[in-house]
Design a protein around this motif. Structure first.
Motif, short mmCIF file in Angstrom:
data_model
loop_
_atom_site.label_atom_id
_atom_site.label_comp_id
_atom_site.label_asym_id
_atom_site.label_seq_id
_atom_site.Cartn_x
_atom_site.Cartn_y
_atom_site.Cartn_z
N MET A 1 0.85 -1.20 0.00
CA MET A 1 0.00 0.00 0.00
C MET A 1 0.89 1.25 0.00
O MET A 1 2.00 1.21 0.51
CB MET A 1 -0.87 -0.01 1.27
CG MET A 1 -1.94 1.03 1.29
SD MET A 1 -2.96 0.88 2.79
CE MET A 1 -4.55 1.34 2.17
N ARG A 2 0.35 2.31 -0.61
CA ARG A 2 1.08 3.58 -0.57
C ARG A 2 0.20 4.60 0.15
O ARG A 2 -0.93 4.89 -0.27
CB ARG A 2 1.37 4.03 -2.00
CG ARG A 2 2.36 5.17 -2.09
CD ARG A 2 2.96 5.11 -3.48
NE ARG A 2 3.67 6.30 -3.89
CZ ARG A 2 4.91 6.59 -3.54
NH1 ARG A 2 5.56 5.80 -2.71
NH2 ARG A 2 5.50 7.67 -4.00
N ILE A 3 0.76 5.10 1.25
CA ILE A 3 0.01 6.06 2.07
C ILE A 3 0.59 7.46 1.84
O ILE A 3 1.80 7.61 1.68
CB ILE A 3 0.13 5.68 3.57
CG1 ILE A 3 -0.67 4.40 3.83
CG2 ILE A 3 -0.34 6.80 4.48
CD1 ILE A 3 -0.58 3.91 5.26
N ALA A 4 -0.30 8.45 1.86
CA ALA A 4 0.17 9.85 1.85
C ALA A 4 -0.33 10.50 3.13
O ALA A 4 -1.42 10.21 3.61
CB ALA A 4 -0.36 10.58 0.64
N THR A 5 0.50 11.39 3.67
CA THR A 5 0.06 12.13 4.84
C THR A 5 0.38 13.61 4.63
O THR A 5 1.18 13.98 3.77
CB THR A 5 0.71 11.58 6.14
OG1 THR A 5 0.11 12.23 7.27
CG2 THR A 5 2.21 11.79 6.18
N LEU A 6 -0.27 14.45 5.41
CA LEU A 6 0.01 15.90 5.38
C LEU A 6 -0.44 16.50 6.70
O LEU A 6 -1.28 15.93 7.40
CB LEU A 6 -0.67 16.58 4.19
CG LEU A 6 -2.20 16.47 4.04
CD1 LEU A 6 -2.91 17.52 4.89
CD2 LEU A 6 -2.58 16.67 2.57
N THR A 7 0.14 17.66 7.03
CA THR A 7 -0.25 18.37 8.25
C THR A 7 -0.80 19.73 7.85
O THR A 7 -0.19 20.43 7.04
CB THR A 7 0.96 18.53 9.19
OG1 THR A 7 2.04 19.15 8.49
CG2 THR A 7 1.43 17.19 9.72
N SER A 8 -1.96 20.08 8.40
CA SER A 8 -2.63 21.29 7.93
C SER A 8 -3.16 22.12 9.10
O SER A 8 -3.46 21.59 10.16
CB SER A 8 -3.78 20.86 7.02
OG SER A 8 -4.57 21.95 6.64
N GLY A 9 -3.26 23.43 8.91
CA GLY A 9 -3.72 24.33 9.98
C GLY A 9 -2.56 24.73 10.87
O GLY A 9 -1.39 24.54 10.52
N GLY A 10 -2.87 25.30 12.04
CA GLY A 10 -1.80 25.73 12.96
C GLY A 10 -0.96 24.55 13.40
O GLY A 10 -1.48 23.46 13.60
N ASP A 11 0.35 24.75 13.54
CA ASP A 11 1.18 23.61 13.96
C ASP A 11 0.92 23.29 15.42
O ASP A 11 0.16 23.99 16.10
CB ASP A 11 2.67 23.89 13.70
CG ASP A 11 3.24 24.84 14.72
OD1 ASP A 11 2.51 25.70 15.22
OD2 ASP A 11 4.44 24.72 15.05
N CYS A 12 1.53 22.20 15.89
CA CYS A 12 1.12 21.67 17.19
C CYS A 12 2.17 20.65 17.64
O CYS A 12 2.59 19.81 16.83
CB CYS A 12 -0.22 20.99 16.95
SG CYS A 12 -0.94 20.14 18.32
N PRO A 13 2.62 20.71 18.89
CA PRO A 13 3.63 19.74 19.32
C PRO A 13 3.05 18.31 19.25
O PRO A 13 1.97 18.05 19.78
CB PRO A 13 3.91 20.13 20.78
CG PRO A 13 3.39 21.52 20.93
CD PRO A 13 2.26 21.66 19.96
N GLY A 14 3.76 17.43 18.59
CA GLY A 14 3.30 16.05 18.44
C GLY A 14 3.01 15.67 16.99
O GLY A 14 2.88 14.49 16.66
#
Ligand code: F6P
Length: 343
Positions: A1-14
């Protein structure tokens, strides 16, 4: 499987700990590969992607604040206009599952993509702890720890100078950080957006302290707090492109009013983004890692249209619609419990 991830909005520890959890689990348990889109939805639209490897660098992400993928905010209209581009980019990269990590706004976007046929597993994130359907979001514990330490430190300087100290903490729509940091730090009054405040009540509480021989007072204020209608004149903020009113410094305005009414020496500290930066607490590292592991497993189990969530001590999957639409506010009962310690 090929997964994609992303982080969106204000950053955040963790955030980085979640990425690490996804990559390690995908690689170790399933032999899958993971890519990351840069700067949130913007990077997905612009097809800016990087390969994420389960290597030494990935291992070190557990401790690192912010997000190595970068983050951003995208106006919902631009998001909607770009649906065909998003589909084409995901197909081109051979993505079988997309794991966006973000707050209520991001999860709303994720739900919309999911309704449009994209296989999504969400991960809730925000220091504000205001995402519905999950007991706690990672980053909240870190923010509360930072704010509590600040309040701890203000006690001694406030007492030495016989001052009222205001500490303004983050929380645009909800007062979880203020409620918890105020209680943990022994603030003498806490103000949250969910319960409009009366400046006369705050002044009364401070005055009572001084009359009883106490030498100082500490007030914890959420940045989004508002006065009861007709009780205090506030400076007007502008509205940004996302419909958010810009803040006009509620802490300072409460401080000015206390000084005007009581004549006490007042100082205001605005903690701002200090609460969002730096390394996550052990609690947040663990929660974020568990979310990452569970998200990778949920993707491999085909649990699409869901987001991971914490229920009691169990990480589970819930439908995305349970996490969006409204925010998880501080219940009045919780605020009333905190009130027992005011004054
Ligand atoms: O992360 C949530 C939050 O901290 C809110 O409490 C705050 O209003 C907002 O982010 C500010 O973020 P920025 O300055 O990045 O727009």
């Amino acid at each position: 499987m090929r997964i994609a991830t992303l982080t969106s909005g204000g950053d955040c520890p963790g955030l980085n700990a979640v990425i690490r959890g996804i990559v390690r689990t995908a690689s170790n348990e399933f032999g899958s590969t993971v890519i990351g889109y840069e700067d949130g939805w913007v990077g997905l639209l612009e097809d800016r992607r990087v390969q994420l490897y389960d290597d030494d660098q990935m291992d070190k992400l557990l401790l690192r604040g912010g997000t190595v993928l970068g983050t951003g905010r995208l106006h919902p209209d631009k998001f909607r206009e770009g649906i065909e581009t998003v589909k084409a980019n995901l197909a081109d990269a051979g993505v079988d599952a997309l794991i966006p990590i973000g707050g209520e706004g991001t999860l709303k976007g994720a739900k919309w993509l999911s309704d449009n046929g994209i296989p999504i597993v969400g991960v809730p994130k925000t220091i504000d702890n205001d995402v519905n359907g999950t007991d706690v979001t990672f980053g909240f514990d870190t923010a509360v720890s930072v704010a509590t330490e600040a309040i701890d430190r203000l006690h001694t300087t406030a007492e030495s100078h016989n001052r009222v100290m205001i500490v303004e903490v983050m929380g645009r729509h909800v007062g979880w950080i203020a409620l918890h940091a105020g209680m943990a730090g022994g603030a003498h009054y806490t103000v949250i957006p969910e319960v409009p405040f009366d400046i006369a009540d705050i002044c009364k509480a401070m005055e009572r302290r001084f009359q009883m021989g106490e030498k100082y007072g500490i007030i914890c204020v959420a940045e989004g707090a508002l006065p009861k209608e007709g009780t205090m004149v506030m400076r007007e903020g502008e509205v940004d492109q996302f419909g958010h009113k810009t803040f006009t410094g509620i802490g300072q305005q409460i401080g000015d009013e206390i000084h005007r009414r009581l004549g006490h020496d007042v100082r205001t500290t605005v903690l701002g983004h200090i609460q969002r930066g730096g390394t996550p607490t052990p609690y947040d590292r663990i929660l974020a890692t568990r979310y990452g592991i569970h998200a990778a497993r949920a993707a491999h189990a085909g649990k699409f249209g869901t987001t991971v969530a914490l229920h009691a001590d169990t990480i589970t999957s819930i439908p995305l619609e349970e996490a969006v639409g409204t925010l998880k506010e501080v219940p009045l009962l919780r605020y009333q419990t905190a009130q027992a310690m005011f004054g």
